[in-house]
Design a protein around this motif. Structure first.
Motif, PDB file in Angstrom:
ATOM      1  N   ASN A  51      17.663  -5.249  -5.449  1.00  0.00           N
ATOM      2  CA  ASN A  51      16.628  -5.968  -4.696  1.00  0.00           C
ATOM      3  C   ASN A  51      16.211  -7.279  -5.345  1.00  0.00           C
ATOM      4  O   ASN A  51      15.258  -7.913  -4.885  1.00  0.00           O
ATOM      5  N   ILE A  52      16.909  -7.709  -6.377  1.00  0.00           N
ATOM      6  CA  ILE A  52      16.522  -8.947  -7.065  1.00  0.00           C
ATOM      7  C   ILE A  52      16.784 -10.144  -6.147  1.00  0.00           C
ATOM      8  O   ILE A  52      17.789 -10.191  -5.435  1.00  0.00           O
ATOM      9  N   SER A  53      15.854 -11.072  -6.139  1.00  0.00           N
ATOM     10  CA  SER A  53      16.000 -12.241  -5.273  1.00  0.00           C
ATOM     11  C   SER A  53      16.658 -13.396  -6.029  1.00  0.00           C
ATOM     12  O   SER A  53      16.631 -13.445  -7.260  1.00  0.00           O
ATOM     13  N   PHE A  54      17.206 -14.321  -5.256  1.00  0.00           N
ATOM     14  CA  PHE A  54      17.792 -15.522  -5.841  1.00  0.00           C
ATOM     15  C   PHE A  54      16.727 -16.304  -6.597  1.00  0.00           C
ATOM     16  O   PHE A  54      16.987 -16.835  -7.668  1.00  0.00           O
ATOM     17  N   ASP A  55      15.497 -16.343  -6.043  1.00  0.00           N
ATOM     18  CA  ASP A  55      14.401 -17.062  -6.703  1.00  0.00           C
ATOM     19  C   ASP A  55      14.111 -16.494  -8.087  1.00  0.00           C
ATOM     20  O   ASP A  55      13.884 -17.245  -9.037  1.00  0.00           O
ATOM     21  N   THR A  56      14.114 -15.174  -8.215  1.00  0.00           N
ATOM     22  CA  THR A  56      13.849 -14.539  -9.508  1.00  0.00           C
ATOM     23  C   THR A  56      14.939 -14.899 -10.509  1.00  0.00           C
ATOM     24  O   THR A  56      14.647 -15.251 -11.658  1.00  0.00           O
ATOM     25  N   VAL A  57      16.176 -14.835 -10.076  1.00  0.00           N
ATOM     26  CA  VAL A  57      17.293 -15.177 -10.961  1.00  0.00           C
ATOM     27  C   VAL A  57      17.194 -16.652 -11.354  1.00  0.00           C
ATOM     28  O   VAL A  57      17.289 -16.996 -12.531  1.00  0.00           O
ATOM     29  N   TYR A  58      16.971 -17.517 -10.375  1.00  0.00           N
ATOM     30  CA  TYR A  58      16.891 -18.953 -10.646  1.00  0.00           C
ATOM     31  C   TYR A  58      15.734 -19.281 -11.579  1.00  0.00           C
ATOM     32  O   TYR A  58      15.868 -20.082 -12.490  1.00  0.00           O
ATOM     33  N   ARG A  59      14.568 -18.655 -11.358  1.00  0.00           N
ATOM     34  CA  ARG A  59      13.409 -18.870 -12.237  1.00  0.00           C
ATOM     35  C   ARG A  59      13.749 -18.508 -13.676  1.00  0.00           C
ATOM     36  O   ARG A  59      13.420 -19.229 -14.611  1.00  0.00           O
ATOM     37  N   ASN A  60      14.434 -17.371 -13.855  1.00  0.00           N
ATOM     38  CA  ASN A  60      14.823 -16.943 -15.203  1.00  0.00           C
ATOM     39  C   ASN A  60      15.864 -17.877 -15.810  1.00  0.00           C
ATOM     40  O   ASN A  60      15.808 -18.182 -16.999  1.00  0.00           O
ATOM     41  N   LEU A  64      15.141 -19.859 -19.232  1.00  0.00           N
ATOM     42  CA  LEU A  64      16.054 -19.750 -20.367  1.00  0.00           C
ATOM     43  C   LEU A  64      16.655 -21.100 -20.729  1.00  0.00           C
ATOM     44  O   LEU A  64      16.863 -21.410 -21.895  1.00  0.00           O
ATOM     45  N   SER A  65      16.897 -21.915 -19.730  1.00  0.00           N
ATOM     46  CA  SER A  65      17.401 -23.263 -19.971  1.00  0.00           C
ATOM     47  C   SER A  65      16.336 -24.130 -20.639  1.00  0.00           C
ATOM     48  O   SER A  65      16.613 -24.865 -21.590  1.00  0.00           O
ATOM     49  N   GLY A  66      15.112 -24.029 -20.160  1.00  0.00           N
ATOM     50  CA  GLY A  66      14.006 -24.800 -20.719  1.00  0.00           C
ATOM     51  C   GLY A  66      13.701 -24.437 -22.162  1.00  0.00           C
ATOM     52  O   GLY A  66      13.212 -25.261 -22.933  1.00  0.00           O
ATOM     53  N   GLU A  67      14.000 -23.209 -22.539  1.00  0.00           N
ATOM     54  CA  GLU A  67      13.768 -22.747 -23.915  1.00  0.00           C
ATOM     55  C   GLU A  67      15.023 -22.869 -24.773  1.00  0.00           C
ATOM     56  O   GLU A  67      15.098 -22.306 -25.859  1.00  0.00           O
ATOM     57  N   ASN A  68      16.025 -23.581 -24.264  1.00  0.00           N
ATOM     58  CA  ASN A  68      17.290 -23.837 -24.978  1.00  0.00           C
ATOM     59  C   ASN A  68      18.079 -22.583 -25.319  1.00  0.00           C
ATOM     60  O   ASN A  68      18.880 -22.587 -26.248  1.00  0.00           O
ATOM     61  N   VAL A  69      17.858 -21.513 -24.558  1.00  0.00           N
ATOM     62  CA  VAL A  69      18.689 -20.316 -24.690  1.00  0.00           C
ATOM     63  C   VAL A  69      19.971 -20.561 -23.902  1.00  0.00           C
ATOM     64  O   VAL A  69      21.052 -20.151 -24.304  1.00  0.00           O
TER      65      VAL A  69
END
Length: 137
Positions: A51-60, A64-69
């Protein structure tokens, strides 16, 4: 320390909770040594979290990108992500436009470019080379 543990530790140090979804996203990237499109991550995530949404995946992915992971690039008009190298030194990449694999480039052209930008205040830069790797050429 494994790449996955390093990424999770980095998030913990920034005050983010360790969630099953974030852990799975990092796990997916740890199994790919290349840039992966966001929609492929969504497909992989839906196997475990139907049931995971595209928005949830994109937000994560953006967190993760913003935190340089993760590192992000755009290939054919679509965002692709990969785990950050974690080399600890400044570098750039060659990115295969077919398979998404990368090759580290130690050289940075900014030294030469800065000569042409006397008086300008450069805040950051991104330098990527795109083409076909030896296996895809």
């Amino acid at each position: 320390m494994s790449v996955m543990n390093r990424a999770l530790q980095q998030l913990k140090e920034k005050g983010y909770k360790k969630t099953k979804q974030r852990e799975r996203i990092i796990e997916i990237f740890a199994s790919h040594d290349q840039y992966v499109p966001a929609k492929k991550i969504l497909q992989d995530m839906q196997k475990e979290f139907p049931n995971i949404s595209f928005d949830t995946v994109y937000r994560n992915l953006y967190l993760l990108s913003g935190e340089n992971v993760l590192e992000a690039t755009e290939l054919e008009g679509e965002k692709h992500f990969r785990l950050s190298c974690g080399t600890g030194h400044h570098h750039h990449h060659f990115i295969c436009t077919d398979c998404g694999k990368t090759k580290l480039i130690e050289f940075c052209p900014m030294e030469k470019i800065n000569e042409d930008l006397k008086g300008y205040d450069v805040e950051s830069h991104k330098f990527e080379i795109y083409g076909k790797c030896p296996l895809c050429a």
